[in-house]
Design a protein around this motif. Structure first.
Motif, PDB file in Angstrom:
ATOM      1  N   ARG A 153      -1.090   5.124  -2.125  1.00  0.00           N
ATOM      2  CA  ARG A 153      -1.936   4.636  -1.036  1.00  0.00           C
ATOM      3  C   ARG A 153      -3.369   4.409  -1.524  1.00  0.00           C
TER       4      ARG A 153
ATOM      5  N   TYR B 208       7.352   1.607   6.936  1.00  0.00           N
ATOM      6  CA  TYR B 208       8.293   1.492   5.819  1.00  0.00           C
ATOM      7  C   TYR B 208       9.717   1.900   6.203  1.00  0.00           C
TER       8      TYR B 208
ATOM      9  N   SER C  68       8.293   6.823   8.078  1.00  0.00           N
ATOM     10  CA  SER C  68       7.033   6.289   8.578  1.00  0.00           C
ATOM     11  C   SER C  68       7.248   4.872   9.077  1.00  0.00           C
TER      12      SER C  68
ATOM     13  N   SER D 138      12.548   0.361   1.935  1.00  0.00           N
ATOM     14  CA  SER D 138      11.166   0.850   1.873  1.00  0.00           C
ATOM     15  C   SER D 138      10.464   0.366   0.606  1.00  0.00           C
TER      16      SER D 138
ATOM     17  N   ILE E 183       6.995  -1.857   0.269  1.00  0.00           N
ATOM     18  CA  ILE E 183       5.871  -1.454  -0.589  1.00  0.00           C
ATOM     19  C   ILE E 183       5.496  -2.579  -1.545  1.00  0.00           C
TER      20      ILE E 183
ATOM     21  N   LYS F 252       7.261   5.992   0.880  1.00  0.00           N
ATOM     22  CA  LYS F 252       6.026   5.361   1.338  1.00  0.00           C
ATOM     23  C   LYS F 252       4.948   5.631   0.303  1.00  0.00           C
TER      24      LYS F 252
ATOM     25  N   ASP G  48      12.136   8.647   3.171  1.00  0.00           N
ATOM     26  CA  ASP G  48      10.735   8.568   3.602  1.00  0.00           C
ATOM     27  C   ASP G  48       9.886   8.036   2.452  1.00  0.00           C
TER      28      ASP G  48
END
Length: 469
Positions: free
Chosen positions: A108, A185, A182, A204, A208, A147, A145
């Motif tokens: 991130r 994603y 999330s 996902s 990304i 992300k 998950d």
């Protein structure tokens, strides 16, 4: 640059072995501390379950499954899990997970700083990310998950998948699985609460990749629910709408990964990895280096500048390991051997910057020099050579290596608010002005309403307003 400070458990020794240092991250189920394994004399990251959820037996069982699932994966692109336990030395038990400590930041942070990226830059992240997921898929595990917050990067260019708290054995899939993941994603089948396997992770990864190449996620909404439903109902945007010059094969790969039907996607990360390697062989340098609209021209390496204060130097916790935190018995554990200290110094020296090079990750200050906070009125030291920066086992902050450091005294500040203080005061001023205006309006309306109901007041007002005869 992220900064850290001691947390509520800083200075506590879990089961007589793991000495907790600064708080470095927060999550939905718990928090993560920088710590020192006093038995093996190495820095670790420890995830501590929140008290509000740690008391529930089913949550503890899930925490244990997380440790077992992640520990079963052995791959350089997956954060290693080394231990799990419950410390009951105090009135409140602490459920914890011991993990490999990665000195760096999350994907991130990298996306915020460098997106939109070229195809070459995005693949430098996507290839190790898919390799880590492939290792999990080969052991029969699904992350569910994936992300940017769950992908750790370092200035040296390593990429590691972490936080397998939502993993499940593929054989144990259930259509009654609660909504996890999330919103930006999450795979459509998870939104529909249908069985979700390895293709959910691939979806996902495709999201990304789209975000790295464009700088924005493909779906937006007024709420997480709206975004989640967009994954189900809305068609996947064509990458070429935001990156017109991209090679069509990259757009096709994203469309393949983000198909609504799980059967239409790559069935595991190995299949995706094979396609990525194929693209790298086929693409020319010109195709790999085409710049998307809004590209930030930066001569530095993609991963340079990712050093953060989230992970302080390993030697900073050494004084705790020797004598324990304040209030504990001195000499509770034996000091590390000379060999261990030499290994720690070697690890520190590995971070020492070499000759300046604007195209290399080594063209940076050491992590300790970049993140230390000087006392008020102190003057920063002049840059020194390797012998003075890390010599003789000195602590990065420049303190006496033999001195005890109080864990209650922060070496860094978590969530520094200086950049936002002016905005907060401005907001308070605007709200106060609105309140005064509202009260004035309310008083005026009340006065007028009273005047209209009182004939004498109304007559007086008429007399005042009438012109002279």
């Amino acid at each position: 640059m992220k900064r850290t400070a001691p947390g509520p458990l800083t200075g506590r020794r879990l089961e007589g072995r793991y000495l907790l240092g600064d708080l470095i991250a927060r999550g939905g189920m718990g928090v993560v501390y920088r710590a020192q394994d006093t038995r093996l004399a190495r820095p670790v990251a420890i995830k501590v379950l929140k008290e509000s959820v740690g008391a529930a037996p089913d949550t503890r069982e899930r925490f244990v499954r997380e440790a077992q699932a992640a520990a079963a994966i052995s791959d350089p692109h997956v954060v290693s899990v080394w231990d799990q336990g419950v410390d009951e030395s105090a009135s409140e038990p602490v459920v914890y997970l011991v993990m490999e400590l990665v000195d760096g930041a999350t994907l991130r942070d990298l996306i915020k700083r460098r997106s939109p990226m070229t195809v070459r830059e995005a693949l430098r992240v996507l290839r190790p990310l898919s390799q880590g997921l492939a290792a999990a898929h080969r052991t029969g595990l699904v992350h569910r998950d994936v992300k940017p917050e769950n992908v750790l990067t370092s200035p040296e260019g390593s990429v590691k998948v972490t936080d397998f708290g939502l993993t499940r054995h593929v054989q144990a899939e259930s259509a009654t699985l609660s909504l996890v993941g999330s919103a930006n994603y999450i795979a459509p089948e998870l939104v529909r609460r249908q069985p979700a396997g390895k293709p959910a992770d691939i979806y996902s990864v495709g999201i990304i990749l789209y975000e790295m190449l464009t700088g924005v996620p493909p779906f937006r909404g007024d709420s997480p629910y709206a975004v989640s439903m967009a994954h189900v109902d809305d068609p996947m945007p064509d990458l070429r709408q935001r990156f017109p010059d991209v090679d069509p094969e990259i757009a096709e790969v994203i469309a393949w990964c983000c198909a609504k039907d799980p059967e239409a996607r790559p069935q595991d990360a190995d299949a995706l990895q094979g396609e990525l390697e194929h693209l790298l062989q086929r693409f020319s340098d010109e195709a790999l280096d085409r710049r998307p609209p809004g590209y930030r021209d930066d001569a530095a390496d993609l991963f340079s500048g990712l050093e953060t204060a989230s992970h302080t130097n390993a030697m900073q916790l050494a004084p705790f390991a020797h004598g324990g935190p304040p209030g504990s018995s001195q000499g509770e554990h034996e000091a590390p051997s000379a060999a261990s200290e030499d290994e720690a110094r070697t690890a520190d020296d590995a971070d020492e910057p070499s000759d300046p090079d604007t195209t290399s990750v080594h063209a940076r200050r050491s992590l300790d020099d970049a993140t230390r906070v000087l006392p008020e009125g102190a003057v920063a030291d002049e840059p020194a050579g390797p012998s003075s920066a890390h010599g003789a086992g000195s602590v990065a902050s420049g303190t006496d290596p033999g001195a005890q450091q109080d864990p209650a005294v922060p070496t860094h500040v978590l969530g520094s608010t200086e950049p936002y203080r002016a905005w907060v005061w401005l907001l308070i001023f605007v709200l106060a002005a609105c309140m005064v205006a509202y009260l004035g309006w309310l008083a005026g309306v009340t006065f007028l309403s009273q005047g209209s109901s009182d004939p004498s007041v109304g007559a007086a007002a008429f007399t005042i307003q009438a012109p002279p005869a």
